[in-house]
Write a protein that holds these residues in place. Structure first.
Motif, PDB file in Angstrom:
ATOM      1  N   SER A 230       1.848  11.772   2.581  1.00 21.79           N
ATOM      2  CA  SER A 230       1.247  11.696   3.511  1.00 21.79           C
ATOM      3  C   SER A 230      -0.190  10.991   3.526  1.00 21.79           C
ATOM      4  O   SER A 230      -0.847  10.030   3.605  1.00 21.79           O
ATOM      5  N   ASP A 231      -0.676  11.574   2.096  1.00 22.19           N
ATOM      6  CA  ASP A 231      -2.537  10.868   1.878  1.00 22.19           C
ATOM      7  C   ASP A 231      -1.761   9.214   1.355  1.00 22.19           C
ATOM      8  O   ASP A 231      -3.608   8.365   1.591  1.00 22.19           O
ATOM      9  N   TYR A 232      -1.023   8.998   0.063  1.00 17.25           N
ATOM     10  CA  TYR A 232      -1.125   7.959  -0.469  1.00 17.25           C
ATOM     11  C   TYR A 232      -0.648   7.077   0.431  1.00 17.25           C
ATOM     12  O   TYR A 232      -1.501   5.802   0.024  1.00 17.25           O
ATOM     13  N   THR A 233       0.229   7.360   1.808  1.00 18.95           N
ATOM     14  CA  THR A 233       0.801   6.293   1.862  1.00 18.95           C
ATOM     15  C   THR A 233      -0.656   5.881   3.072  1.00 18.95           C
ATOM     16  O   THR A 233       0.358   4.559   3.819  1.00 18.95           O
ATOM     17  N   ALA A 234      -0.801   6.881   3.426  1.00 23.26           N
ATOM     18  CA  ALA A 234      -2.174   6.706   3.978  1.00 23.26           C
ATOM     19  C   ALA A 234      -3.002   5.183   3.305  1.00 23.26           C
ATOM     20  O   ALA A 234      -3.313   4.697   4.444  1.00 23.26           O
ATOM     21  N   LYS A 235      -3.168   5.552   2.151  1.00 22.20           N
ATOM     22  CA  LYS A 235      -3.953   4.529   1.691  1.00 22.20           C
ATOM     23  C   LYS A 235      -3.415   3.107   1.457  1.00 22.20           C
ATOM     24  O   LYS A 235      -3.856   2.176   0.907  1.00 22.20           O
ATOM     25  N   GLU A 236      -2.306   3.620   0.171  1.00 22.04           N
ATOM     26  CA  GLU A 236      -0.809   2.624   0.024  1.00 22.04           C
ATOM     27  C   GLU A 236      -0.091   2.369   0.197  1.00 22.04           C
ATOM     28  O   GLU A 236       0.384   2.909   1.256  1.00 22.04           O
ATOM     29  N   LYS A 237       0.442   1.044   0.330  1.00 24.48           N
ATOM     30  CA  LYS A 237       1.730   0.438   1.412  1.00 24.48           C
ATOM     31  C   LYS A 237       2.664   0.900   0.545  1.00 24.48           C
ATOM     32  O   LYS A 237       3.100   0.357  -0.399  1.00 24.48           O
ATOM     33  N   VAL A 238       3.786   2.024   0.505  1.00 21.05           N
ATOM     34  CA  VAL A 238       5.286   1.935   0.308  1.00 21.05           C
ATOM     35  C   VAL A 238       6.482   1.648   0.352  1.00 21.05           C
ATOM     36  O   VAL A 238       6.498   2.349   2.116  1.00 21.05           O
ATOM     37  N   SER A 239       7.413   1.096   0.390  1.00 21.09           N
ATOM     38  CA  SER A 239       8.692   0.125   1.175  1.00 21.09           C
ATOM     39  C   SER A 239       9.770   1.178   0.286  1.00 21.09           C
ATOM     40  O   SER A 239      10.532   0.920   1.560  1.00 21.09           O
ATOM     41  N   MET A 240       9.990   1.869  -0.532  1.00 24.96           N
ATOM     42  CA  MET A 240      10.609   3.019  -0.741  1.00 24.96           C
ATOM     43  C   MET A 240      10.417   3.814  -1.799  1.00 24.96           C
ATOM     44  O   MET A 240       9.114   3.897  -2.418  1.00 24.96           O
ATOM     45  N   PHE A 241      11.108   4.655  -1.416  1.00 23.49           N
ATOM     46  CA  PHE A 241      10.948   6.166  -2.635  1.00 23.49           C
ATOM     47  C   PHE A 241      12.238   6.203  -3.106  1.00 23.49           C
ATOM     48  O   PHE A 241      13.503   6.450  -3.072  1.00 23.49           O
ATOM     49  N   LEU A 242      11.883   6.743  -4.249  1.00 28.65           N
ATOM     50  CA  LEU A 242      13.096   7.073  -5.640  1.00 28.65           C
ATOM     51  C   LEU A 242      12.900   8.189  -5.848  1.00 28.65           C
ATOM     52  O   LEU A 242      12.086   8.829  -6.409  1.00 28.65           O
TER      53      LEU A 242
END
Length: 136
Positions: free
Chosen positions: A42-54
């Motif tokens: 949650s913290d990481y995706t609030a700071k960086e745009k993530v298009s996919m989880f592998l």
């Protein structure tokens, strides 16, 4: 663009790797306690745009699911609920831990450093991500 985040899920620790924004280079990010994984994501995706989880998919040599798949399936449900807009892709993770350990030897890490299981998990996540990037 956005990043792809790879997860080497474990019951105690989880290795995390990430691509650059152009999705060309896989780099180890960290290892987190599994109980804190969703908070970290949650913290990481609030700071960086993530298009996919592998997410690594452990399999036996006969291609059947590993015993740890039960825990991963439970995590995947929580992940999909928490991040409904980020797709999840599974990647075969057979031998990644062994390959991670061998890469530690090849890079000249001392025996004591090679016992760092958190580092093995992070390198394993990186290998999962690299295999996905090579297959694209």
């Amino acid at each position: 663009m956005s990043r792809i985040l790879a997860i080497d899920y474990g019951t105690k620790r989880t290795g995390i790797a990430i691509t650059d924004e152009l999705q060309m280079i896989a780099s180890g990010l960290t290892t987190v306690d599994t109980k804190d994984l969703l908070v970290f994501l949650s913290d990481y995706t609030a700071k960086e745009k993530v298009s996919m989880f592998l997410v690594g998919e452990p399999k036996q040599m006969d291609n059947t699911a590993s015993e740890s798949e039960v825990y991963i399936a439970s995590f995947l449900k929580k992940l999909n609920l928490k991040f409904p807009n980020i797709p999840v892709k599974r990647v075969d993770e057979r031998f990644t831990s062994k390959m991670a350990f061998q890469s530690m030897i090849d890079s000249g890490l001392k025996k004591k450093q090679r016992k760092n299981k958190a580092l093995i998990d992070e390198i394993s996540a990186t290998l999962i991500l690299q295999s996905y990037l090579y297959s694209k």
